[in-house]
Motif scaffolding. Structure first.
Motif, mmCIF file in Angstrom:
data_model
loop_
_atom_site.group_PDB
_atom_site.id
_atom_site.type_symbol
_atom_site.label_atom_id
_atom_site.label_comp_id
_atom_site.label_asym_id
_atom_site.label_seq_id
_atom_site.Cartn_x
_atom_site.Cartn_y
_atom_site.Cartn_z
ATOM 1 N N PHE A 287 51.591 -102.586 17.326
ATOM 2 C CA PHE A 287 51.710 -101.668 18.457
ATOM 3 C C PHE A 287 53.143 -101.646 18.963
ATOM 4 O O PHE A 287 53.689 -100.562 19.269
ATOM 5 N N GLN A 288 53.776 -102.798 19.077
ATOM 6 C CA GLN A 288 55.165 -102.853 19.544
ATOM 7 C C GLN A 288 56.083 -102.055 18.632
ATOM 8 O O GLN A 288 56.980 -101.339 19.094
ATOM 9 N N ALA A 289 55.837 -102.140 17.333
ATOM 10 C CA ALA A 289 56.645 -101.391 16.383
ATOM 11 C C ALA A 289 56.477 -99.884 16.594
ATOM 12 O O ALA A 289 57.447 -99.116 16.521
ATOM 13 N N ALA B 54 41.102 -99.802 20.544
ATOM 14 C CA ALA B 54 40.975 -98.369 20.803
ATOM 15 C C ALA B 54 42.151 -97.582 20.235
ATOM 16 O O ALA B 54 41.985 -96.447 19.777
ATOM 17 N N LEU B 55 43.341 -98.185 20.243
ATOM 18 C CA LEU B 55 44.553 -97.494 19.812
ATOM 19 C C LEU B 55 44.874 -97.704 18.336
ATOM 20 O O LEU B 55 45.817 -97.092 17.817
ATOM 21 N N ALA B 56 44.099 -98.547 17.657
ATOM 22 C CA ALA B 56 44.387 -98.872 16.262
ATOM 23 C C ALA B 56 44.078 -97.692 15.345
ATOM 24 O O ALA B 56 43.238 -96.841 15.673
ATOM 25 N N PRO B 57 44.732 -97.599 14.187
ATOM 26 C CA PRO B 57 44.411 -96.559 13.200
ATOM 27 C C PRO B 57 42.955 -96.669 12.756
ATOM 28 O O PRO B 57 42.360 -97.758 12.810
ATOM 29 N N PRO B 58 42.345 -95.570 12.325
ATOM 30 C CA PRO B 58 40.928 -95.584 11.947
ATOM 31 C C PRO B 58 40.586 -96.592 10.860
ATOM 32 O O PRO B 58 39.470 -97.117 10.823
#
Length: 563
Positions: A204-206, A178-182
């Motif tokens: 995500f951590q980065a 859900a949070l990933a880039p398109p």
């Protein structure tokens, strides 16, 4: 196609000032409760005496989130909840009171969350699972990541552990997708901690300035939960909103275990009950998918809004904490509570009979609620041209202003939620296409083309419920009646509606449609040839009986393919 209706038809009760179903989406319902009149008997008093009026607490609005917005049998909140939350944001705005100038302080309504299960399974299990779902929604709304941490780690602070509701890697994959880039390649949600999942977690951590070790430790979980909550809980402008844990909830966060603010009601307050005979048939056949589809309206999370000035004493609140067992619930049962929540000789809907809620406290809160009545759940089975049920197919359905999309279950069934009856439904569906390359590989191996089922060469992974595009090219389209008359003797409309739902549409005359059905029926089975193989009213009557049988038992005739 065949349809089967369940659910409830609501109405505004006397003196309520007009309960209103405000809006619906693919997985939620929002409504405004009517005003309740308060009649008070007052006695005369001396100048040193007084009369005190303490009105009972009651909700002013409701927001219902459907079962399809949770992972199956789990409290993990799915990304599609983002589509529903603008309804709640607007409901809160509509019931927020602005104070006088110059401060003009906004006084927001206070919320309480109730989780519900369907009347199948063990009471303690359903109480615990419904409590976990209520806790998940409360944690999201309040941004209390420690609540989700408890659900993830099963520490028992806010909710009890439940077999099968393990957040783990699967929840991590859902949130990261859900949070990933398109343009990112989505992870397969399989619960396996593979290299692709670890790489996605490192990215995500980065983005959060965390140590990039690819491990979901406490600090990473807190950041992931918070980011996912912000993604889910948005208004109609896509802006994140939250409810203050102290000022925005009825219990004001006064209890360490969430008492008042969220609770699980288990299976004690179903809005719909199947007949006892239906349950016996489902148990005997093992067709749990069909039974679960019909019971879908009962699996819900309700957010009730109360006036900004509403106050309760936590220790006197009748509902037990989400982590507690069912004993506290049973103390609030009607004297015939067990009978109320038990199936009988007929189907029962709370909005019609008001005798399916075992808890008298919850019934007092929700009687005449537009979120617990006024709508139905309809189960529809999708077929191909050969009369075969199409399992797992993509579908798009539209009833009035409500749209749903997703995939059919293993029986080819889809459940349309919160439908006002009577009504018609536009439904489009098609088998998910296999990738082209695997098909070429099969052809290259020398397999004769006529022996290849091109739709099942390599089935793709199942997509998320909201992933189906309404504008895609579908193989099939139909407009069906969601309610058909039960009495069919001498009722031509009952026959014609069923014919329409079986694929013999109204653009042809009734006689032609009936003849087409007869021919398809006779061609598909020699046992049916006697029902109308020659003319006459008796033959026609036999065919009509077959229409009713085939429609109501979800057995359409196999049609002849004509080139």
């Amino acid at each position: 196609m065949g349809g089967d209706a369940t659910g409830s038809n609501g109405r505004s009760g006397p003196g309520d000032g007009g309960a209103v179903l405000a809006d619906v989406t693919g997985g939620a319902v929002a409504g405004r409760h009517g005003r309740r009149s308060l009649r008070v008997l007052v006695g005369p008093a001396t100048e040193t005496q007084s009369n005190t009026i303490v009105p009972g607490i009651f909700p002013i609005a409701c927001f219902k989130l459907e079962d399809i917005r949770f992972d199956f049998g789990s409290s993990v909140v799915l990304p599609e909840v983002r589509d529903e939350m603008p309804l709640l944001a607007k409901l809160i705005d509509d019931h927020t009171v602005i104070g006088p100038a110059p401060q003009q302080q906004a006084k927001v309504p206070r919320a309480a969350v109730f989780g519900h299960a369907d009347p199948v399974g063990e009471d303690e299990f359903n109480k615990a699972l419904s409590g976990r779902r209520a806790a998940a929604i409360y944690g999201m709304l309040s941004r209390r990541t420690e609540v989700w941490e408890d659900l993830y780690e099963n520490t028992g602070k806010f909710a009890r552990a439940v077999a099968g509701d393990s957040w783990g890697v699967r929840s991590e994959q859902i949130m990261l997708n859900a949070l990933a880039p398109p343009d990112a390649q989505p992870l397969e949600v399989d619960g396996k901690d593979g290299p692709k999942t670890r790489e996605a977690l490192k990215r995500f951590q980065a983005s959060q300035g965390l140590s990039q070790d690819g491990s979901l430790g406490p600090a990473t979980r807190k950041a992931l939960f918070k980011a996912y909550m912000d993604f889910l809980c948005v208004n109609d402008k896509g802006q994140a909103f939250s409810i203050d844990a102290k000022e925005g909830f009825l219990g004001r966060n006064a209890d360490g275990g969430g008492k008042v603010d969220f609770q699980g009601c288990g299976e004690f307050n179903p809005i719909f009950l199947l007949m006892a005979e239906e349950n016996r048939k489902f148990d005997k056949s093992g067709d749990h998918a069909a039974r679960d589809g019909l019971n879908a309206p009962n699996r819900r999370v309700m957010v009730l809004l109360f006036r900004y000035c509403a106050k309760v004493k936590v220790e006197k609140w009748p509902c037990p904490r989400a982590k507690e067992d069912t004993a506290g619930c049973r103390k609030r049962f009607w004297s015939d509570g067990e009978k109320r929540r038990t199936s009988g000789e007929e189907r029962r809907k709370f909005s019609e009979t008001e005798d399916t809620f075992a808890c008298r406290f919850y019934q007092r809160l929700l009687t005449d609620s537009p979120c617990e009545g006024g709508v139905e759940a309809i189960q529809v089975r999708l077929f191909d041209l050969d009369g075969r049920a199409m399992a797992g197919v993509d579908f798009f359905a539209q009833v009035g202003r409500r749209e749903q999309r997703g995939q059919a279950d293993g029986n080819g069934d889809i459940t349309l939620l919160d439908i006002e009856l009577p009504n018609r439904c536009l439904v489009r569906w098609s088998r998910r296409k296999a990738p082209e390359q695997p098909l070429l590989d099969v052809l290259a191996a020398g397999v004769p083309p006529e022996l290849i089922d091109r739709d099942v060469v390599k089935p793709p992974a199942k997509a998320a419920p909201g992933a189906v595009d309404a504008d895609k090219d579908f193989d099939f389209e139909a407009t069906i009646f969601l309610e058909v008359p039960v009495e069919t003797e001498g009722n031509e409309d009952a026959i014609q509606r069923r014919l329409n739902n079986l694929g013999y549409h109204f653009d042809l005359s009734p006689a032609v449609r009936l003849e087409m059905f007869r021919r398809d029926l006779a061609a598909g089975s020699t046992t049916d040839r006697s029902d109308g193989s020659s003319g006459g009213d008796g033959a026609s009557g036999g065919v009509k009986k077959k229409v009713v049988t085939r429609h109501d038992e979800l057995q359409p005739p196999a049609k002849i393919r004509r080139s």
